[in-house]
Design a protein around this motif. Structure first.
Motif, PDB file in Angstrom:
ATOM      1  N   TYR A 170       0.884  -1.005  -0.059  1.00  0.00           N
ATOM      2  CA  TYR A 170      -0.033  -0.018   0.223  1.00  0.00           C
ATOM      3  C   TYR A 170       0.768   1.214   0.184  1.00  0.00           C
ATOM      4  CZ  TYR A 170      -3.661  -3.524   0.627  1.00  0.00           C
ATOM      5  OH  TYR A 170      -4.263  -4.590   0.393  1.00  0.00           O
ATOM      6  N   LEU A 213       0.657   2.427  -3.376  1.00  0.00           N
ATOM      7  CA  LEU A 213      -0.529   2.231  -4.275  1.00  0.00           C
ATOM      8  C   LEU A 213      -0.789   3.496  -4.978  1.00  0.00           C
ATOM      9  CD1 LEU A 213      -2.418   0.093  -5.161  1.00  0.00           C
ATOM     10  CD2 LEU A 213      -3.942   1.049  -3.071  1.00  0.00           C
ATOM     11  N   ASN A 242      -0.740  -6.552 -10.354  1.00  0.00           N
ATOM     12  CA  ASN A 242      -0.631  -6.876  -8.989  1.00  0.00           C
ATOM     13  C   ASN A 242       0.462  -7.997  -8.695  1.00  0.00           C
ATOM     14  OD1 ASN A 242      -2.228  -5.180  -7.695  1.00  0.00           O
ATOM     15  ND2 ASN A 242      -4.080  -6.208  -8.290  1.00  0.00           N
TER      16      ASN A 242
END
Ligand code: FE2
Length: 373
Positions: A292, A295, A355
């Motif tokens: 994160y 991100l 991802n």
């Protein structure tokens, strides 16, 4: 050999496909599996077929959540052929059944173009009308049943009896099947892509993922085939040489060959769906906290709070059409084979290839922070 762009311009459905009718699983104990999918995944038991309804070979539970139908089937006798499937593969997907305009035509066209026949067209009926079914084989021991049900108003299929209102299950907000992924053995991907192109007229779905096959990080190759209206999307995977042993190779070893790796189901609100699934005890893959950190710079502005996504472990991927959120469960059985994906598309048409690299880099950042890189 055709290139991706050629495939995407020549194809159209060779017969009319209206959507995914149901997914049938062969399982060792359908009564207990049904309890798991009802309590953990929020499916409602709506119909049943078994000895109590006059069907003596198998017991089948029809579970439903919005447009998704799962059928869980167990053979009742040792000499039933479904046992061979269970010995070889364990519990898993036997049938990706497609709703078609005409099951007789679908069978004639696919078998004339090279599909292996499984069931010749036959019609079954009850007081609610009639349904015509036929089936052909695809990869591994998986089949496609063609379901023509325009003359039927019953709960599922003739032979299934509606069950009393399910008080055990509570919907988690799953709406429909987005895609179903097949894992192939080494170097079998192109054959299967060509099979869907030749036999069904499916074309290569050109997406963000297509240009970014990050085998270095994922040790797999993947090509998505889709029907004309894109309601049917089948990513086809094969193992590749990478930094680690391919997860596709592991699947193929434990599944005893090709088979369904995961089913992605769309949620209209992935945050509330993941909260409900986690509360129900569903296990998800662990997303490293470091994922994160970058991100926002990777996917840009999104509607969701990063803190919420971090807390729930939800992944985000962006392409030129928009973005999507996704999360994968751990395998739902002891063999490392079948799992599920929860997905919410906000314009994005990708399957989450971005991802692989982001997760890999996040794990390396955590490794570096421990002084081990
Ligand atoms: Fe997926």
């Amino acid at each position: 050999m055709q290139t991706a762009s050629e495939l995407s311009t020549v194809g159209h459905d060779l017969f009319k496909i209206l959507g995914t009718n149901h997914v049938e699983f062969f399982v060792g104990n359908a009564r207990q599996s049904a309890y798991y999918y009802r309590r953990a995944f929020g499916f409602e038991l709506v119909a049943y077929r078994g000895p109590e309804t006059g069907h003596r070979e198998t017991a089948s539970y029809c579970l439903r959540q919005d447009k998704i139908n799962f059928i869980l089937t167990t053979p009742l006798h040792a000499n039933h052929t479904a046992n061979e499937f269970l010995v070889k593969h364990g519990d898993g997907v036997k049938d990706i059944a497609l709703t078609v305009e005409n099951a007789t035509e679908a069978f004639a066209i696919t078998t004339s173009r090279g599909a292996k026949p499984v069931y010749e067209p036959y019609t079954i009926e009850d007081e609610f009308g009639s349904v015509t079914l036929s089936a052909v084989a695809t990869y591994g021991d998986v089949i496609h049943t063609f379901v023509e049900k325009k003359n039927y108003t019953g709960i599922f299929l003739p032979g299934f009896k509606e069950t009393p209102k399910d008080t055990l299950s509570k919907s988690v907000g799953l709406k429909y099947v987005d895609h179903i992924v097949g894992n192939m053995d080494w170097n079998q991907m192109e054959n299967m892509v060509n099979f869907y192109n030749d036999v069904f007229g499916f074309t290569r779905f050109v997406s963000f993922d297509d240009k970014d096959i990050s085998t270095e990080y994922s040790a797999l190759r993947s090509t998505v085939v889709a029907n004309e209206n894109k309601w049917i999307k089948f990513p086809i995977n094969e193992p590749a040489q990478g930094m680690k042993k391919s997860q596709i190779e592991e699947y193929v070893q434990f599944n005893g060959g090709a088979g369904v790796q995961h089913i992605a189901m769309e949620s209209e609100d992935i945050i509330s769906t993941i909260i409900a699934l986690r509360n129900n005890g569903v296990d998800f893959i662990k997303t490293p906290d470091a994922y994160y950190d970058d991100l926002l710079s990777r996917v840009g502005e999104i509607d969701e709070q990063i803190a919420t996504l971090r807390e729930l472990g939800i992944l985000v991927d962006r392409d030129d059409k928009g973005y999507m959120l996704q999360l994968f469960t751990r395998p739902v059985e002891d063999r490392p084979t079948l799992f599920f994906e929860i997905i919410q598309r906000k314009g994005g048409e990708s399957f989450g290839k971005g991802n692989f690299k982001a997760l890999f880099e996040a794990i390396e950042r955590e490794q570096a922070s421990r002084g081990n890189l």
